[in-house]
Design a protein around this motif. Structure first.
Motif, PDB file in Angstrom:
ATOM      1  N   THR A  67      13.166  28.604  18.948  1.00 53.65           N
ATOM      2  CA  THR A  67      14.400  29.349  19.203  1.00 53.65           C
ATOM      3  C   THR A  67      14.700  30.342  18.091  1.00 53.65           C
ATOM      4  OG1 THR A  67      15.280  27.423  20.380  1.00 53.65           O
ATOM      5  CG2 THR A  67      16.854  29.117  19.729  1.00 53.65           C
ATOM      6  N   SER A  68      14.390  29.988  16.848  1.00 52.26           N
ATOM      7  CA  SER A  68      14.726  30.842  15.713  1.00 52.26           C
ATOM      8  C   SER A  68      13.795  32.049  15.598  1.00 52.26           C
ATOM      9  CB  SER A  68      14.669  30.036  14.413  1.00 52.26           C
ATOM     10  OG  SER A  68      13.349  29.538  14.180  1.00 52.26           O
ATOM     11  N   ALA A  69      12.543  31.931  16.063  1.00 51.55           N
ATOM     12  CA  ALA A  69      11.563  33.002  15.894  1.00 51.55           C
ATOM     13  C   ALA A  69      11.292  33.775  17.182  1.00 51.55           C
ATOM     14  CB  ALA A  69      10.245  32.431  15.361  1.00 51.55           C
ATOM     15  N   TYR A  70      11.356  33.117  18.315  1.00 55.77           N
ATOM     16  CA  TYR A  70      10.989  33.757  19.577  1.00 55.77           C
ATOM     17  C   TYR A  70      12.134  34.588  20.144  1.00 55.77           C
ATOM     18  CZ  TYR A  70       8.756  34.204  24.171  1.00 55.77           C
ATOM     19  OH  TYR A  70       8.171  34.701  25.322  1.00 55.77           O
ATOM     20  N   TRP A  71      13.372  34.114  19.970  1.00 55.79           N
ATOM     21  CA  TRP A  71      14.531  34.800  20.525  1.00 55.79           C
ATOM     22  C   TRP A  71      15.266  35.580  19.449  1.00 55.79           C
ATOM     23  CZ3 TRP A  71      13.858  34.706  25.483  1.00 55.79           C
ATOM     24  CH2 TRP A  71      13.335  33.570  26.105  1.00 55.79           C
ATOM     25  N   THR A  72      15.715  36.764  19.786  1.00 59.59           N
ATOM     26  CA  THR A  72      16.526  37.577  18.883  1.00 59.59           C
ATOM     27  C   THR A  72      17.942  37.003  18.831  1.00 59.59           C
ATOM     28  OG1 THR A  72      17.235  39.030  20.679  1.00 59.59           O
ATOM     29  CG2 THR A  72      15.193  39.617  19.511  1.00 59.59           C
ATOM     30  N   ALA A 183      13.576  26.397  12.712  1.00 57.43           N
ATOM     31  CA  ALA A 183      12.323  26.006  13.357  1.00 57.43           C
ATOM     32  C   ALA A 183      12.123  24.499  13.332  1.00 57.43           C
ATOM     33  CB  ALA A 183      11.145  26.704  12.680  1.00 57.43           C
ATOM     34  N   ASP A 184      12.678  23.826  12.304  1.00 53.50           N
ATOM     35  CA  ASP A 184      12.498  22.379  12.157  1.00 53.50           C
ATOM     36  C   ASP A 184      13.770  21.616  12.490  1.00 53.50           C
ATOM     37  OD1 ASP A 184      14.012  23.222  10.040  1.00 53.50           O
ATOM     38  OD2 ASP A 184      12.741  22.364   8.474  1.00 53.50           O
ATOM     39  N   SER A 185      14.630  22.202  13.325  1.00 54.32           N
ATOM     40  CA  SER A 185      15.892  21.583  13.730  1.00 54.32           C
ATOM     41  C   SER A 185      16.748  21.291  12.497  1.00 54.32           C
ATOM     42  CB  SER A 185      15.630  20.316  14.553  1.00 54.32           C
ATOM     43  OG  SER A 185      16.815  19.846  15.164  1.00 54.32           O
ATOM     44  N   LEU A 186      17.077  20.027  12.231  1.00 51.02           N
ATOM     45  CA  LEU A 186      17.939  19.694  11.093  1.00 51.02           C
ATOM     46  C   LEU A 186      17.170  19.150   9.897  1.00 51.02           C
ATOM     47  CD1 LEU A 186      20.836  17.852  13.001  1.00 51.02           C
ATOM     48  CD2 LEU A 186      20.680  20.273  12.400  1.00 51.02           C
ATOM     49  N   THR A 187      15.845  19.291   9.913  1.00 52.18           N
ATOM     50  CA  THR A 187      15.027  18.712   8.839  1.00 52.18           C
ATOM     51  C   THR A 187      15.416  19.255   7.478  1.00 52.18           C
ATOM     52  OG1 THR A 187      13.187  18.460  10.396  1.00 52.18           O
ATOM     53  CG2 THR A 187      12.667  18.323   8.054  1.00 52.18           C
ATOM     54  N   THR A 188      15.793  20.526   7.408  1.00 52.71           N
ATOM     55  CA  THR A 188      16.215  21.127   6.135  1.00 52.71           C
ATOM     56  C   THR A 188      17.407  20.394   5.542  1.00 52.71           C
ATOM     57  OG1 THR A 188      15.452  23.289   6.910  1.00 52.71           O
ATOM     58  CG2 THR A 188      16.953  23.278   5.027  1.00 52.71           C
ATOM     59  N   TYR A 189      18.236  19.804   6.406  1.00 51.66           N
ATOM     60  CA  TYR A 189      19.457  19.141   5.946  1.00 51.66           C
ATOM     61  C   TYR A 189      19.340  17.620   5.951  1.00 51.66           C
ATOM     62  CZ  TYR A 189      20.611  23.687   8.017  1.00 51.66           C
ATOM     63  OH  TYR A 189      20.603  24.999   8.397  1.00 51.66           O
ATOM     64  N   ALA A 190      18.120  17.096   5.997  1.00 46.51           N
ATOM     65  CA  ALA A 190      17.913  15.647   6.071  1.00 46.51           C
ATOM     66  C   ALA A 190      18.633  14.932   4.927  1.00 46.51           C
ATOM     67  CB  ALA A 190      16.422  15.326   6.028  1.00 46.51           C
ATOM     68  N   GLY A 191      19.433  13.953   5.278  1.00 40.62           N
ATOM     69  CA  GLY A 191      20.152  13.167   4.285  1.00 40.62           C
ATOM     70  C   GLY A 191      21.445  13.785   3.807  1.00 40.62           C
ATOM     71  N   ASP A 192      21.762  15.010   4.217  1.00 39.80           N
ATOM     72  CA  ASP A 192      23.002  15.660   3.803  1.00 39.80           C
ATOM     73  C   ASP A 192      24.124  15.185   4.727  1.00 39.80           C
ATOM     74  OD1 ASP A 192      25.128  17.331   3.138  1.00 39.80           O
ATOM     75  OD2 ASP A 192      23.847  19.076   2.817  1.00 39.80           O
ATOM     76  N   GLY A 193      24.918  14.256   4.258  1.00 37.61           N
ATOM     77  CA  GLY A 193      25.964  13.665   5.081  1.00 37.61           C
ATOM     78  C   GLY A 193      27.034  14.639   5.506  1.00 37.61           C
TER      79      GLY A 193
END
Length: 448
Positions: A67-72, A183-193
């Motif tokens: 969604t982040s790369a394919y769609w404008t 691109a990785d959904s919420l992986t960037t925020y893993a563990g961030d409550g």
């Protein structure tokens, strides 16, 4: 001026509901095919556009492309719009807007709304829509504010980016849709409550169902006065959340690919997410393709159960699942009727619950078998994918982009059926209720 009358074949409320969703999917597909909606040269692929529009309207979140790369930003805005409209229900949206501008509710509009919102008393439709609009918009804005502040503080350099991501994620959370601008959904925020927990709260509340939220909004202080439906939904959702989160943490605590590499407090946060998202959330801060086999099976069961009736969640619904449990309990006890608390449950409701469960099992198993024929993926991955599509959950082990076009179209059809409901979809072709004036002799076939 004479009114335009719809043909009788499509004017019945039970048929108008799926037809309305089909029309919205068609419009969404055409919008996503506009060259300005994609970063690719020319226009997007038809199957990817159709699949994405179906996934958005049915608030599923399964995606065949990034969604982040394919769609404008324009394409992402279209997806956001389709999710918002699909989440509330196109009939509810038009009716609420009509109320806000002083319009009137016609009888047919109320009947269609009654089908969509599962309201028993037709007179409850108008006030229910008002409460739905206030609750939905209020929760989304509150969650968006929390996420925007955190995004700006820790992850984005401008307020514009933080606000866009915050509002997008808030809408996806409350509508139980799994689309993400990352691109990785919420992986960037893993563990961030401060991010994961508000999103989980939005998913949990959105999966309650609009009638339940309206009743809680009106009388949340007196649980003893709640209807049986609200009691089953609230306490059942809490029970499934606790069991799901506890089981997820127990199974994944030492798995380095999921929770094992996180500090203990972040494991708890991700564990709560693991109990919430299979209920129909679709967002994830870890790879579901890397979980233990037992965890994948648990997630499949939770997705199949789903959330509350008349909610943005899919599945057979919590009330159906718990009601079947009471049916089994009554049969084991030898009780002549099914009762919950101080209320008895009519045989028509029991038949509906059994029908929903059996039709759902048939749909998931037959789709799984068909996908096994069309792909080379393992049974566990295919079953998880089929259940996710039917339950409009949006979780995946990562196989969605690699599916052939035929399999994508099968999943798109399954997402549509899961959104409009198995009973509604089936009833759209069987409108007449026969009233028999005789009773046939009874016979007892051997059961078991």
């Amino acid at each position: 001026m004479s009114r335009v009358r719809l043909p009788a074949v499509v004017s019945h409320p039970v048929r108008l509901l799926p037809l309305s969703f089909l029309m919205l999917i068609l419009v969404g597909t055409l919008l996503l095919l506009i060259p300005a909606a994609t970063t690719q040269s020319g226009s997007a692929g038809f199957v990817d556009a159709l699949f994405t529009a179906t996934s958005a309207v049915t608030v599923t979140g399964l995606a065949t492309v990034d969604t982040s790369a394919y769609w404008t930003p324009a394409g992402q805005g279209i997806i956001l719009f389709l999710v918002q409209v699909g989440g509330l229900g196109i009939v509810a949206i038009s009716t609420v807007l009509g109320l806000f501008i002083g319009g009137r509710l016609g009888l047919r509009t109320r009947l269609v709304a009654q089908t969509e919102m599962h309201v028993v008393n037709i007179g409850e439709v108008r006030p229910l829509f008002r409460r739905v609009a206030v609750i939905m918009i209020g929760f989304q804005l509150a969650i968006a504010a929390l996420l925007t502040i955190r995004y700006r503080e820790e992850y984005f350099e401008t307020w514009a980016d933080a606000l866009w991501h915050g509002y997008f994620d808030a809408v996806m959370a409350f509508n139980n849709a799994g689309f993400s601008l990352n691109a990785d959904s919420l992986t960037t925020y893993a563990g961030d409550g401060l991010i994961i927990l508000p999103i989980c709260l939005g998913v949990f509340i959105g999966a309650m169902g609009f009638p339940v939220l309206a009743e809680l909004f009106k009388d949340w202080r007196n649980p003893d006065r709640w209807t049986i439906h609200t009691r089953l939904t609230v306490w059942g959702s809490i029970m499934l959340l606790v069991i799901g989160a506890a089981a997820f943490m127990a199974l994944e605590w030492s798995n380095p690919a999921t929770l094992g590499a996180l500090p203990w407090h972040e494991r708890i946060i991700s564990g709560i997410e693991g109990g919430v998202m299979p209920r129909s959330g679709g967002l994830n801060s870890f790879d579901w393709g890397a979980v233990q086999g037992e965890t994948l099976s648990m997630g499949t069961v939770l997705m199949f159960i789903g959330g509350g009736s008349a909610s943005t969640a899919g599945g057979i619904k919590v009330t159906t699942f718990l009601l079947l449990g009471f049916v089994i309990l009554a049969e084991l006890r030898g009780d002549p009727e099914v009762s919950i608390g101080n209320r008895s449950i009519g045989p028509a409701v029991v038949r509906t619950a059994l029908s929903i469960a059996l039709i759902s099992v048939m749909l998931v198993t037959s789709t799984t078998w068909l996908l096994m024929l069309l792909t080379d993926f393992s049974f566990e991955d295919v079953l998880f994918e089929a259940t996710s599509a039917f339950a409009t959950a949006g979780l995946s082990t990562g196989i969605t982009p690699d599916l052939p076009h035929s399999a994508k179209l099968v999943l798109a059809a399954l997402m549509f059926i899961g959104r409009v409901g198995t009973i509604t979809a089936a009833s759209a072709f069987v409108l007449r209720r026969r009233v028999t004036r005789y009773h046939l002799p009874e016979e007892q076939p051997i059961i078991g």
